[in-house]
Design a protein around this motif. Structure first.
Motif, PDB file in Angstrom:
ATOM      1  N   UNK A  99       0.830  -1.198   0.000  1.00 46.57           N
ATOM      2  CA  UNK A  99       0.000   0.000   0.000  1.00 46.57           C
ATOM      3  C   UNK A  99       0.869   1.254   0.000  1.00 46.57           C
ATOM      4  N   UNK A 100       0.484   2.244  -0.758  1.00 45.25           N
ATOM      5  CA  UNK A 100       1.145   3.546  -0.672  1.00 45.25           C
ATOM      6  C   UNK A 100       0.058   4.599  -0.488  1.00 45.25           C
ATOM      7  N   UNK A 101       0.477   5.738   0.015  1.00 44.53           N
ATOM      8  CA  UNK A 101      -0.475   6.828   0.214  1.00 44.53           C
ATOM      9  C   UNK A 101      -0.012   8.043  -0.568  1.00 44.53           C
ATOM     10  N   UNK A 102      -0.895   8.813  -1.114  1.00 42.12           N
ATOM     11  CA  UNK A 102      -0.488  10.076  -1.739  1.00 42.12           C
ATOM     12  C   UNK A 102       0.217  10.949  -0.697  1.00 42.12           C
ATOM     13  N   UNK A 103       1.212  11.668  -1.144  1.00 37.95           N
ATOM     14  CA  UNK A 103       2.028  12.462  -0.223  1.00 37.95           C
ATOM     15  C   UNK A 103       1.175  13.396   0.632  1.00 37.95           C
ATOM     16  N   UNK A 104       0.295  14.111  -0.031  1.00 39.77           N
ATOM     17  CA  UNK A 104      -0.494  15.127   0.698  1.00 39.77           C
ATOM     18  C   UNK A 104      -1.336  14.491   1.794  1.00 39.77           C
ATOM     19  N   UNK A 105      -1.832  13.291   1.505  1.00 42.78           N
ATOM     20  CA  UNK A 105      -2.671  12.596   2.484  1.00 42.78           C
ATOM     21  C   UNK A 105      -1.834  12.183   3.691  1.00 42.78           C
ATOM     22  N   UNK A 106      -0.646  11.610   3.429  1.00 47.80           N
ATOM     23  CA  UNK A 106       0.242  11.202   4.525  1.00 47.80           C
ATOM     24  C   UNK A 106       0.625  12.414   5.374  1.00 47.80           C
ATOM     25  N   UNK A 107       0.925  13.510   4.697  1.00 51.00           N
ATOM     26  CA  UNK A 107       1.340  14.722   5.403  1.00 51.00           C
ATOM     27  C   UNK A 107       0.211  15.240   6.306  1.00 51.00           C
TER      28      UNK A 107
END
Lengths: 138, 142
Positions: A99-107
């Motif tokens: 699984x990966x998350x979009x950068x903005x979401x993780x931030x």
């Protein structure tokens, strides 16, 4: 064109995994049944079942399908008649393993106070649900 | 234009309200930049009305009337136009409740913000009807 009754819309929502909004304390009690459904990517669908008429007219039904439910008439009736949940474009799209998350979401999750260790293994849909919950609490 | 620190604004809130109701926007923030604005609700409603008009679509049949509100993607139904209007007012209020609780963060719903705020600012059913159908509720067929 076959048109639905309010019971058909309710059945569709149940088969497709929609959640009925509760009448929370302090909130206005509605004459309608309000349903929402979360989709991947943070999208949320919304519909409200009115009891204003016994059945829906063709033009209105077409708008409900396109804008609110985001399914075709065939998918709608397949859910109502056969209990088959529709597959929307993008909902079951294949993702690379892991699984990966979009950068903005993780931030935003970290900024909202989620410990970094808890980001691990979080899927996008779950991450978006969690973010909404964290932001509501702030 | 006055810019208030949060602590000053808290102490002198009645002054802020008084000035805002005279049409002077009151900017409040914890540091140098404004974080919130206190403004006259009628002015905000007027600005939103100019930018976010509603154009309900009416489908009339022998058996009844349906109204679709494309800006919020909700509908009302009834055996008469007045009943359908009333039902649509209810649907718009339902939408705003759901929008506030869940939808406004969703990328597919965010664009409805201006229209949702208009309904939110109209704080009773008669005003919501006016916002959706114009100043003469009861004759909205267009």
């Amino acid at each position: 064109m076959r048109v639905p009754r309010p019971d058909d819309l309710r059945r569709f929502c149940i088969v497709d995994g929609w959640v009925r909004a509760a009448d929370a304390p302090g909130r206005r009690v509605s004459k309608h049944e309000v349903w929402t459904k979360r989709l991947p990517g943070g999208r949320v669908l919304h519909t409200a079942i009115s009891k204003g008429r016994a059945e829906y007219g063709v033009p209105l039904f077409a708008r409900i399908l396109r804008a609110q439910l985001q399914v075709t008439a065939a998918q709608f009736w397949s859910a109502v008649d056969k209990g088959e949940a529709p597959q929307r474009p993008g909902v079951h799209s294949s993702r690379p393993q892991g699984e990966s998350l979009p950068f903005a979401l993780a931030e935003r999750l970290l900024a909202a106070g989620l410990p970094q260790a808890e980001l691990a293994g979080l899927g996008q849909a779950e991450a978006e649900r969690l973010l909404a919950e964290l932001e509501r609490r702030r | 234009m006055v810019r208030w620190q949060m602590s000053e604004a808290r102490k002198d809130f009645s002054t802020l309200v008084e000035r805002a109701s005279r049409g002077e926007w009151q900017l409040v923030g914890r540091r140098a930049r404004a974080e919130v604005v206190l403004a006259d609700a009628a002015e905000i409603a007027e600005l939103l009305a100019a930018a976010f008009p509603f154009a309900p679509e009416v489908f009339a049949e022998e058996a009844g009337v349906e109204i679709w509100l494309p800006e919020l993607e909700v509908y009302g139904q009834g055996s008469t136009l007045a009943e359908a209007q009333d039902d649509l007012v209810e649907a718009a209020l339902d939408f705003v409740d759901a929008w506030e609780a869940e939808l406004r963060a969703a990328p597919n719903q965010r664009h409805k913000s201006g229209h949702a705020r208009r309904v939110q600012l109209a704080d009773d059913r008669a005003r919501v009807a006016e916002v959706l159908f114009g100043a003469t509720p009861g004759s909205p067929l267009r």
